[in-house]
Scaffold this motif. Structure first.
Motif, PDB file in Angstrom:
ATOM      1  N   ARG A 197       0.832  -1.209   0.000  1.00  0.00           N
ATOM      2  CA  ARG A 197       0.000   0.000   0.000  1.00  0.00           C
ATOM      3  C   ARG A 197       0.867   1.261   0.000  1.00  0.00           C
ATOM      4  NH1 ARG A 197      -5.149  -1.850   0.880  1.00  0.00           N
ATOM      5  NH2 ARG A 197      -5.372  -3.819   2.010  1.00  0.00           N
ATOM      6  N   ALA A 198       1.952   1.232   0.773  1.00  0.00           N
ATOM      7  CA  ALA A 198       2.839   2.395   0.826  1.00  0.00           C
ATOM      8  C   ALA A 198       3.529   2.632  -0.519  1.00  0.00           C
ATOM      9  CB  ALA A 198       3.878   2.206   1.934  1.00  0.00           C
ATOM     10  N   ALA A 199       3.827   1.549  -1.235  1.00  0.00           N
ATOM     11  CA  ALA A 199       4.518   1.677  -2.518  1.00  0.00           C
ATOM     12  C   ALA A 199       3.596   2.114  -3.644  1.00  0.00           C
ATOM     13  CB  ALA A 199       5.177   0.339  -2.885  1.00  0.00           C
ATOM     14  N   ALA A 200       2.300   1.750  -3.558  1.00  0.00           N
ATOM     15  CA  ALA A 200       1.416   1.912  -4.708  1.00  0.00           C
ATOM     16  C   ALA A 200       0.426   3.062  -4.607  1.00  0.00           C
ATOM     17  CB  ALA A 200       0.639   0.611  -4.932  1.00  0.00           C
ATOM     18  N   PHE A 201       0.019   3.424  -3.384  1.00  0.00           N
ATOM     19  CA  PHE A 201      -1.095   4.348  -3.228  1.00  0.00           C
ATOM     20  C   PHE A 201      -0.644   5.650  -2.570  1.00  0.00           C
ATOM     21  CE2 PHE A 201      -2.748   0.029  -3.056  1.00  0.00           C
ATOM     22  CZ  PHE A 201      -3.710   0.060  -4.059  1.00  0.00           C
ATOM     23  N   ASP A 202      -1.312   6.729  -2.941  1.00  0.00           N
ATOM     24  CA  ASP A 202      -1.083   7.997  -2.256  1.00  0.00           C
ATOM     25  C   ASP A 202      -1.574   7.883  -0.812  1.00  0.00           C
ATOM     26  OD1 ASP A 202      -0.091   9.123  -4.583  1.00  0.00           O
ATOM     27  OD2 ASP A 202      -2.059   9.843  -5.224  1.00  0.00           O
ATOM     28  N   PRO A 203      -0.963   8.615   0.113  1.00  0.00           N
ATOM     29  CA  PRO A 203      -1.349   8.496   1.524  1.00  0.00           C
ATOM     30  C   PRO A 203      -2.828   8.758   1.778  1.00  0.00           C
ATOM     31  CG  PRO A 203       0.717   9.705   1.318  1.00  0.00           C
ATOM     32  CD  PRO A 203       0.183   9.516  -0.076  1.00  0.00           C
ATOM     33  N   ASP A 204      -3.440   9.648   1.007  1.00  0.00           N
ATOM     34  CA  ASP A 204      -4.846   9.990   1.234  1.00  0.00           C
ATOM     35  C   ASP A 204      -5.778   9.279   0.248  1.00  0.00           C
ATOM     36  OD1 ASP A 204      -3.970  11.316  -0.994  1.00  0.00           O
ATOM     37  OD2 ASP A 204      -4.933  13.232  -0.508  1.00  0.00           O
ATOM     38  N   GLN A 205      -5.275   8.257  -0.456  1.00  0.00           N
ATOM     39  CA  GLN A 205      -6.080   7.547  -1.440  1.00  0.00           C
ATOM     40  C   GLN A 205      -6.863   6.424  -0.754  1.00  0.00           C
ATOM     41  OE1 GLN A 205      -3.797   5.879  -4.669  1.00  0.00           O
ATOM     42  NE2 GLN A 205      -5.556   5.829  -6.047  1.00  0.00           N
ATOM     43  N   PRO A 206      -8.187   6.484  -0.715  1.00  0.00           N
ATOM     44  CA  PRO A 206      -8.964   5.428  -0.045  1.00  0.00           C
ATOM     45  C   PRO A 206      -8.853   4.108  -0.794  1.00  0.00           C
ATOM     46  CG  PRO A 206     -10.424   6.951  -1.192  1.00  0.00           C
ATOM     47  CD  PRO A 206      -9.056   7.539  -1.272  1.00  0.00           C
ATOM     48  N   GLN A 207      -8.812   3.019  -0.032  1.00  0.00           N
ATOM     49  CA  GLN A 207      -8.607   1.694  -0.611  1.00  0.00           C
ATOM     50  C   GLN A 207      -9.707   0.735  -0.177  1.00  0.00           C
ATOM     51  OE1 GLN A 207      -4.510   0.604   0.463  1.00  0.00           O
ATOM     52  NE2 GLN A 207      -4.101   2.801   0.501  1.00  0.00           N
ATOM     53  N   LEU A 208      -9.971  -0.234  -1.027  1.00  0.00           N
ATOM     54  CA  LEU A 208     -10.920  -1.275  -0.665  1.00  0.00           C
ATOM     55  C   LEU A 208     -10.352  -2.116   0.464  1.00  0.00           C
ATOM     56  CD1 LEU A 208     -11.986  -2.401  -4.256  1.00  0.00           C
ATOM     57  CD2 LEU A 208     -13.465  -1.344  -2.553  1.00  0.00           C
ATOM     58  N   PRO A 209     -11.160  -2.415   1.484  1.00  0.00           N
ATOM     59  CA  PRO A 209     -10.630  -3.177   2.622  1.00  0.00           C
ATOM     60  C   PRO A 209     -10.340  -4.633   2.284  1.00  0.00           C
ATOM     61  CG  PRO A 209     -12.987  -2.815   2.877  1.00  0.00           C
ATOM     62  CD  PRO A 209     -12.567  -1.995   1.689  1.00  0.00           C
ATOM     63  N   LEU A 210     -11.048  -5.202   1.304  1.00  0.00           N
ATOM     64  CA  LEU A 210     -10.839  -6.592   0.928  1.00  0.00           C
ATOM     65  C   LEU A 210      -9.710  -6.699  -0.095  1.00  0.00           C
ATOM     66  CD1 LEU A 210     -14.533  -7.814   0.547  1.00  0.00           C
ATOM     67  CD2 LEU A 210     -12.946  -8.346   2.397  1.00  0.00           C
ATOM     68  N   ARG A 259       5.177 -20.852 -17.735  1.00  0.00           N
ATOM     69  CA  ARG A 259       4.147 -20.532 -16.761  1.00  0.00           C
ATOM     70  C   ARG A 259       3.909 -21.715 -15.843  1.00  0.00           C
ATOM     71  NH1 ARG A 259      -0.540 -18.103 -17.305  1.00  0.00           N
ATOM     72  NH2 ARG A 259      -0.925 -19.345 -15.428  1.00  0.00           N
ATOM     73  N   GLY A 260       3.779 -21.426 -14.563  1.00  0.00           N
ATOM     74  CA  GLY A 260       3.321 -22.400 -13.595  1.00  0.00           C
ATOM     75  C   GLY A 260       2.071 -21.866 -12.914  1.00  0.00           C
ATOM     76  N   ARG A 261       1.668 -22.529 -11.863  1.00  0.00           N
ATOM     77  CA  ARG A 261       0.572 -21.987 -11.060  1.00  0.00           C
ATOM     78  C   ARG A 261       0.982 -20.606 -10.542  1.00  0.00           C
ATOM     79  NH1 ARG A 261      -0.926 -23.839  -4.938  1.00  0.00           N
ATOM     80  NH2 ARG A 261      -2.767 -22.494  -4.654  1.00  0.00           N
ATOM     81  N   ARG A 262       0.049 -19.656 -10.604  1.00  0.00           N
ATOM     82  CA  ARG A 262       0.354 -18.277 -10.215  1.00  0.00           C
ATOM     83  C   ARG A 262      -0.729 -17.764  -9.279  1.00  0.00           C
ATOM     84  NH1 ARG A 262      -1.429 -13.107 -12.159  1.00  0.00           N
ATOM     85  NH2 ARG A 262       0.154 -11.489 -11.848  1.00  0.00           N
ATOM     86  N   ILE A 263      -0.312 -17.243  -8.132  1.00  0.00           N
ATOM     87  CA  ILE A 263      -1.226 -16.580  -7.205  1.00  0.00           C
ATOM     88  C   ILE A 263      -0.903 -15.091  -7.227  1.00  0.00           C
ATOM     89  CG2 ILE A 263      -1.973 -16.330  -4.809  1.00  0.00           C
ATOM     90  CD1 ILE A 263      -1.251 -19.243  -4.353  1.00  0.00           C
ATOM     91  N   SER A 264      -1.922 -14.270  -7.448  1.00  0.00           N
ATOM     92  CA  SER A 264      -1.738 -12.825  -7.343  1.00  0.00           C
ATOM     93  C   SER A 264      -2.548 -12.303  -6.162  1.00  0.00           C
ATOM     94  CB  SER A 264      -2.145 -12.118  -8.638  1.00  0.00           C
ATOM     95  OG  SER A 264      -3.430 -12.500  -9.047  1.00  0.00           O
ATOM     96  N   VAL A 265      -1.934 -11.431  -5.414  1.00  0.00           N
ATOM     97  CA  VAL A 265      -2.541 -10.810  -4.232  1.00  0.00           C
ATOM     98  C   VAL A 265      -2.674  -9.334  -4.565  1.00  0.00           C
ATOM     99  CG1 VAL A 265      -2.303 -10.379  -1.766  1.00  0.00           C
ATOM    100  CG2 VAL A 265      -1.457 -12.530  -2.744  1.00  0.00           C
ATOM    101  N   ILE A 266      -3.919  -8.857  -4.695  1.00  0.00           N
ATOM    102  CA  ILE A 266      -4.176  -7.573  -5.334  1.00  0.00           C
ATOM    103  C   ILE A 266      -4.869  -6.605  -4.381  1.00  0.00           C
ATOM    104  CG2 ILE A 266      -5.288  -6.431  -7.292  1.00  0.00           C
ATOM    105  CD1 ILE A 266      -5.322  -9.327  -8.580  1.00  0.00           C
ATOM    106  N   CYS A 267      -4.256  -5.458  -4.183  1.00  0.00           N
ATOM    107  CA  CYS A 267      -4.865  -4.355  -3.437  1.00  0.00           C
ATOM    108  C   CYS A 267      -5.416  -3.354  -4.445  1.00  0.00           C
ATOM    109  CB  CYS A 267      -3.831  -3.679  -2.535  1.00  0.00           C
ATOM    110  SG  CYS A 267      -3.130  -4.752  -1.261  1.00  0.00           S
ATOM    111  N   ARG A 268      -6.565  -2.740  -4.097  1.00  0.00           N
ATOM    112  CA  ARG A 268      -7.262  -1.865  -5.053  1.00  0.00           C
ATOM    113  C   ARG A 268      -7.728  -0.594  -4.361  1.00  0.00           C
ATOM    114  NH1 ARG A 268     -11.686  -6.294  -6.233  1.00  0.00           N
ATOM    115  NH2 ARG A 268     -11.316  -6.500  -4.003  1.00  0.00           N
ATOM    116  N   SER A 269      -7.668   0.490  -5.097  1.00  0.00           N
ATOM    117  CA  SER A 269      -8.216   1.732  -4.549  1.00  0.00           C
ATOM    118  C   SER A 269      -9.731   1.715  -4.667  1.00  0.00           C
ATOM    119  CB  SER A 269      -7.635   2.948  -5.271  1.00  0.00           C
ATOM    120  OG  SER A 269      -7.991   2.951  -6.638  1.00  0.00           O
ATOM    121  N   LEU A 270     -10.377   2.516  -3.841  1.00  0.00           N
ATOM    122  CA  LEU A 270     -11.827   2.583  -3.807  1.00  0.00           C
ATOM    123  C   LEU A 270     -12.342   3.243  -5.082  1.00  0.00           C
ATOM    124  CD1 LEU A 270     -13.930   1.841  -1.538  1.00  0.00           C
ATOM    125  CD2 LEU A 270     -14.003   4.289  -1.029  1.00  0.00           C
TER     126      LEU A 270
END
Length: 244
Positions: free
Chosen positions: A114-127, A215-226
Motif C-alpha cells: 500500500r505504501a509503494a502503490a497508493f497515495d497516503p490519502d487515497q482510499p482503498q478497498l478493505p478486501l 508458466r506455472g501456477r500463479r497466485i496474485s494478491v491484489i490491493c485496489r483503490s476505492l
C-alpha cells in the motif's frame, strides 16, 4: 513469437548476468538501454505514455515473505475448485477469494504494498483480492470496470513468473508487455487501467523479448483503490470483482 525457418529455438527466460542486473526496479536495465528490462513496447511513444502508469518492482518480496503469504492462503484456496469459465468470460482456469483478515507478518507485507502503490490519502478497498491461476489458466484481454475498483491496483506475483500484455483500446498497434517475475509487485494506474486492455498470457503464448517464459501456477494478491464516487442506495450490489 515462435521460432521459424532456420532460426535457433527460443530459450526459456532465466536470469542472466548482463540481462537482469542488481535488485529493484531502478537497477534492472538492459546494458546500454534507457528502459528497465521488465518492460517492452511497440515504440517510444507508448513507453513514455505509460512510464508512470504501468510499473513493476522486481524482488519486492523475499523468499520468506512469499512463503508466508502462500502458506496463509493455501488452506482457503484449497477448499475451492479451479473454474474454467468466468461470469464475463474474461478468465480461464482460476479460483479466487477476497480476504480481510491477515496474520501480523502478512499485514506488514500488505502495508508495504500500500505504501509503494497508493497515495497516503487515497482510499482503498478493505478486501484484498486473491486470484489463483492454474498452470493452464490465463486472463483474457479486458478493461476494468470503474464499478469495482478505482484508479490504482497493485498486485504481488507468487509462485510463477508471467507476462502481462496491455493494448491500447483505440489503437491495437500500441502495446506494452510487462515481465511479472515471481515475487515482484506490479502497479497499474490511470491510463494503464482505463485506456488499455490487459491480460496474463497463457503458457503457449508466454514469451518476453524473444524468450519463452514458462508458466506455472500463479497466485496474485491484489490491493485496489476505492471506486471514485459513492454508490447510491438505489443501485444494485456490485458484481463479482474483476480479474485484475
Amino acid at each position: 513469437m515462435a521460432a521459424s525457418g532456420g532460426r535457433p529455438p527460443l530459450r526459456p527466460f532465466r536470469r542472466l548476468s548482463g540481462l537482469l542486473l542488481g535488485r529493484g526496479a531502478g537497477a534492472r536495465r538492459e546494458a546500454g538501454g534507457s528502459e528497465p528490462n521488465w518492460v517492452r513496447g511497440s515504440g517510444q511513444a507508448v513507453l513514455a505514455r505509460l512510464r508512470a502508469s504501468a510499473v513493476v518492482q522486481p524482488d519486492f518480496l523475499s523468499l520468506e515473505e512469499e512463503e508466508t503469504l502462500s502458506r496463509e492462503l493455501e488452506p482457503q484456496l484449497r477448499r475451492r475448485r479451479y473454474q474454467f469459465d468466468h461470469w464475463d468470460a474474461a478468465i480461464h482456469g482460476f479460483r479466487e477469494t477476497e480476504k480481510s483478515r491477515w496474520s501480523e507478518p502478512s499485514r506488514a507485507i500488505l502495508q508495504r504494498v500500500r505504501a509503494a502503490a497508493f497515495d497516503p490519502d487515497q482510499p482503498q478497498l478493505p478486501l484484498v483480492h486473491v486470484l489463483d491461476l492454474d498452470q493452464s489458466g490465463y486472463i483474457k484481454p479486458h478493461v476494468d470496470s470503474i464499478k469495482f475498483c478505482g484508479s490504482t491496483i497493485a498486485g504481488l506475483s507468487l509462485l510463477s513468473t508471467s507476462v502481462m500484455r496491455l493494448v491500447d483500446s483505440h489503437d491495437p498497434q500500441q502495446w506494452l508487455e510487462l515481465l511479472l517475475e515471481r515475487r515482484s509487485l506490479y502497479i497499474l494506474r490511470g491510463p494503464a487501467r482505463y485506456d488499455f486492455s490487459h491480460q496474463i498470457l497463457r503458457d503457449q503464448e508466454s514469451f518476453f523479448a524473444g524468450r519463452k517464459v514458462p508458466r506455472g501456477r500463479r497466485i496474485s494478491v491484489i490491493c485496489r483503490s476505492l471506486p471514485e464516487g459513492d454508490r447510491g442506495p438505489d443501485l444494485p450490489p456490485p458484481l463479482p470483482p474483476p480479474p485484475c
